[in-house]
Design a protein around this motif. Structure first.
Motif, PDB file in Angstrom:
ATOM      1  N   ASN A 238       0.833  -1.211  -0.061  1.00 26.68           N
ATOM      2  CA  ASN A 238      -0.019  -0.082   0.008  1.00 26.68           C
ATOM      3  C   ASN A 238       0.863   1.306   0.024  1.00 26.68           C
TER       4      ASN A 238
ATOM      5  N   HIS B 269      -2.546   5.194  -6.711  1.00 23.49           N
ATOM      6  CA  HIS B 269      -3.900   5.483  -6.669  1.00 23.49           C
ATOM      7  C   HIS B 269      -4.423   6.642  -7.488  1.00 23.49           C
TER       8      HIS B 269
ATOM      9  N   LYS C 117      -6.768   7.394 -12.794  1.00 26.18           N
ATOM     10  CA  LYS C 117      -8.193   7.469 -12.026  1.00 26.18           C
ATOM     11  C   LYS C 117      -9.045   8.728 -11.976  1.00 26.18           C
TER      12      LYS C 117
ATOM     13  N   LEU D  69      -9.344  12.040  -4.166  1.00 21.66           N
ATOM     14  CA  LEU D  69      -9.784  10.710  -4.427  1.00 21.66           C
ATOM     15  C   LEU D  69     -10.273  10.096  -3.103  1.00 21.66           C
ATOM     16  N   GLN D  70     -11.468   9.679  -3.278  1.00 14.39           N
ATOM     17  CA  GLN D  70     -12.518   9.171  -2.183  1.00 14.39           C
ATOM     18  C   GLN D  70     -12.948   7.778  -2.382  1.00 14.39           C
ATOM     19  N   ASN D  71     -12.645   6.705  -1.112  1.00 16.73           N
ATOM     20  CA  ASN D  71     -13.310   5.635  -1.460  1.00 16.73           C
ATOM     21  C   ASN D  71     -14.091   5.239  -0.153  1.00 16.73           C
ATOM     22  N   LYS D  72     -14.453   4.102   0.082  1.00 20.31           N
ATOM     23  CA  LYS D  72     -15.415   3.884   1.350  1.00 20.31           C
ATOM     24  C   LYS D  72     -14.750   4.152   2.654  1.00 20.31           C
ATOM     25  N   LYS D  73     -13.425   4.057   2.657  1.00 23.14           N
ATOM     26  CA  LYS D  73     -12.642   4.175   4.056  1.00 23.14           C
ATOM     27  C   LYS D  73     -11.763   5.551   4.121  1.00 23.14           C
ATOM     28  N   GLN D  74     -11.378   5.695   3.062  1.00 20.68           N
ATOM     29  CA  GLN D  74     -10.359   6.936   3.139  1.00 20.68           C
ATOM     30  C   GLN D  74     -10.383   8.125   1.912  1.00 20.68           C
ATOM     31  N   ARG D  75      -9.917   9.005   2.299  1.00 21.11           N
ATOM     32  CA  ARG D  75      -9.853  10.120   1.179  1.00 21.11           C
ATOM     33  C   ARG D  75      -8.171  10.542   0.912  1.00 21.11           C
ATOM     34  N   HIS D  76      -8.084  10.629  -0.403  1.00 16.83           N
ATOM     35  CA  HIS D  76      -6.440  10.889  -0.648  1.00 16.83           C
ATOM     36  C   HIS D  76      -6.415  12.445  -1.124  1.00 16.83           C
TER      37      HIS D  76
END
Lengths: 217, 218
Positions: free
Chosen positions: B121, B130, B134, B151-158
């Motif tokens: 990771n 990541h 994208k 960038l956003q997913n269920k658990k994290q924001r980048h």
């Protein structure tokens, strides 16, 4: 154990250049082992330059580093200790010292100190390196050894016998000059056929080396 | 609800709101569009023309591993990230293909799933895997060269803070629901290649990775 210590030390240290003549099996391996033992007994210190080349076959990539190597056998009464110092100078600064059961590392300005058994990964790598340098590898049951020679020298092929070591190391080649006065070159071949070669040059045998060389601050 | 409790609740909510807005990397920026990030917007850390070699230091809890990391593109879609010790032993080799990382080799004592997941990771994060190719939110600020990709997913924001003219990423922030979890900082040489990269985990995971570019030739 100390008599083997110098075997690879010397191994590591010759400025002779080997002609790439095909090697054939040694007939009298007992005599060769005796020569290597003798070489070990007669070497109390080594001071040498080295060049290391890491060849990553799959990536067609080479990383070359250079530095200086010291070995000193110390005897105090019945106690004997073998001290090593590998000092990488280009293209990065990195020093590793093995002083009895302690490992000292200087990485740029940071100095770290380890007990030999405190770090499993480090111990694994270190065991391989030290046993090659101090010659204990010749008596180790961790390797099956094949002896070869050509017109200019000897080659020892050390094949790991243990499963876990086979996963990390395919074989080690040790090259000696014909008179077995020193080790010329070490090659460590990994399972994917990556190869690390260490060649020694400008060696001085049995000269004075200060004990402070094996301390780091 | 008692007046005192109500007042405390309001104060706490206000503090949390302040905390969130003050810590947001996009503060002062406006969402301008949503786009797929290509090499035209952000330069890859992996150089297509030549391999890159870094002196690497990895601090994991009480352990410290040092060595060299080689980044090399081997064909149009494939790259490798290889970690070797200074003494020459290969520790791991990740293949990067189409934004996916695959473990090709690991030195047996390091073959622990938790450790490898963590390393994978972090290496993906360092190599901007990541972000590249994208679809992300783009934040911009009038009169500024910097641009932030979110960038956003269920658990994290980048959050990727970039310099638009040079197409370089100066900082990456990974945030969970409440706080920053990881921070990566980049410095570049005059050719626009990453010369120094520093990754640090915040919170429970005590992991730091530091890479400093070196030359392969001596």
């Amino acid at each position: 154990m100390h008599k083997f210590f110098v075997q690879l030390l010397l191994v590591c240290i010759s400025s002779l250049t080997f002609a790439q003549v095909a090697f054939k099996p040694v007939k009298d391996t007992v005599a060769l082992k005796a020569k290597i033992d003798n070489m070990s007994k007669n070497t109390g210190s080594i001071d040498s330059d080295f060049t290391q080349v890491k060849n990553m076959s799959m990536l067609s990539e080479k990383i070359t580093s250079k530095g200086h190597f010291w070995f000193l056998r110390q005897e105090s009464g019945a106690q004997k200790s073998n001290n090593l110092r590998w000092e990488y100078t280009t293209p990065y600064q990195y020093t590793i010292v093995i002083n009895k059961d302690k490992i000292l590392i200087k990485d740029e300005a940071k100095v770290k100190k380890y007990d030999m058994n405190s770090n499993k990964v480090f111990k694994e790598i270190n065991d391989i390196m030290v046993s090659c340098v101090n010659g204990t590898v010749l008596n180790s049951n961790k390797f099956k050894i094949a002896y070869f020679e050509n017109e200019t020298g000897y080659k020892l092929e050390l094949w790991p016998t243990q499963k876990n070591m086979k996963e990390s190391l395919k074989k080690i080649n040790m090259y000696f000059d014909k008179n077995v006065t020193s080790v010329v070159k070490l090659e460590m071949q990994e399972p994917g056929d990556d190869l690390t070669t260490i060649e020694f040059s400008n060696k001085k045998l049995n000269g004075p080396i200060a004990a402070e060389k094996f301390m780091l601050k | 609800m008692a007046p005192l409790q109500l007042r405390n609740l309001c104060l706490n909510s206000l503090l949390l709101l302040l905390l969130f807005t003050a810590c947001s990397p996009t503060q002062g920026y406006k969402l301008s569009k949503r786009e797929v990030v290509s090499s035209a917007q952000v330069k890859s850390i992996i150089n297509a023309d030549s391999s890159r070699l870094y002196k690497a230091g990895i601090s994991l809890y009480s352990k410290y591993y040092s060595g060299l990391i080689l980044l090399k593109q081997t064909d149009a879609t494939t790259s490798h990230l290889v970690f070797v010790t200074e003494l020459g032993m290969k520790m791991f080799d990740f293949q990067i293909r189409d934004n996916e990382m695959k473990l090709i080799y690991v030195f047996e004592p390091l073959n622990k799933p938790e450790l490898l997941n963590l390393l994978e990771n972090d290496m993906k994060l360092i190599c901007l895997q990541h972000l590249l190719n994208k679809e992300v939110d783009v934040y911009e600020k009038a009169g500024e060269n910097s641009r932030i990709y979110k960038l956003q997913n269920k658990k994290q924001r980048h959050f990727y803070v970039t310099d638009a003219p040079s197409r370089t990423v100066s900082r990456v922030l990974v945030k969970g629901s409440m706080r920053v979890k990881e921070n990566v900082e980049y410095s570049y040489d005059s050719n626009g290649n990453a010369s120094h990269i520093k990754l640090k985990h915040k919170g429970f995971i005590r992991l730091k990775i530091e890479l400093t570019a070196i030359t392969k030739k001596v």
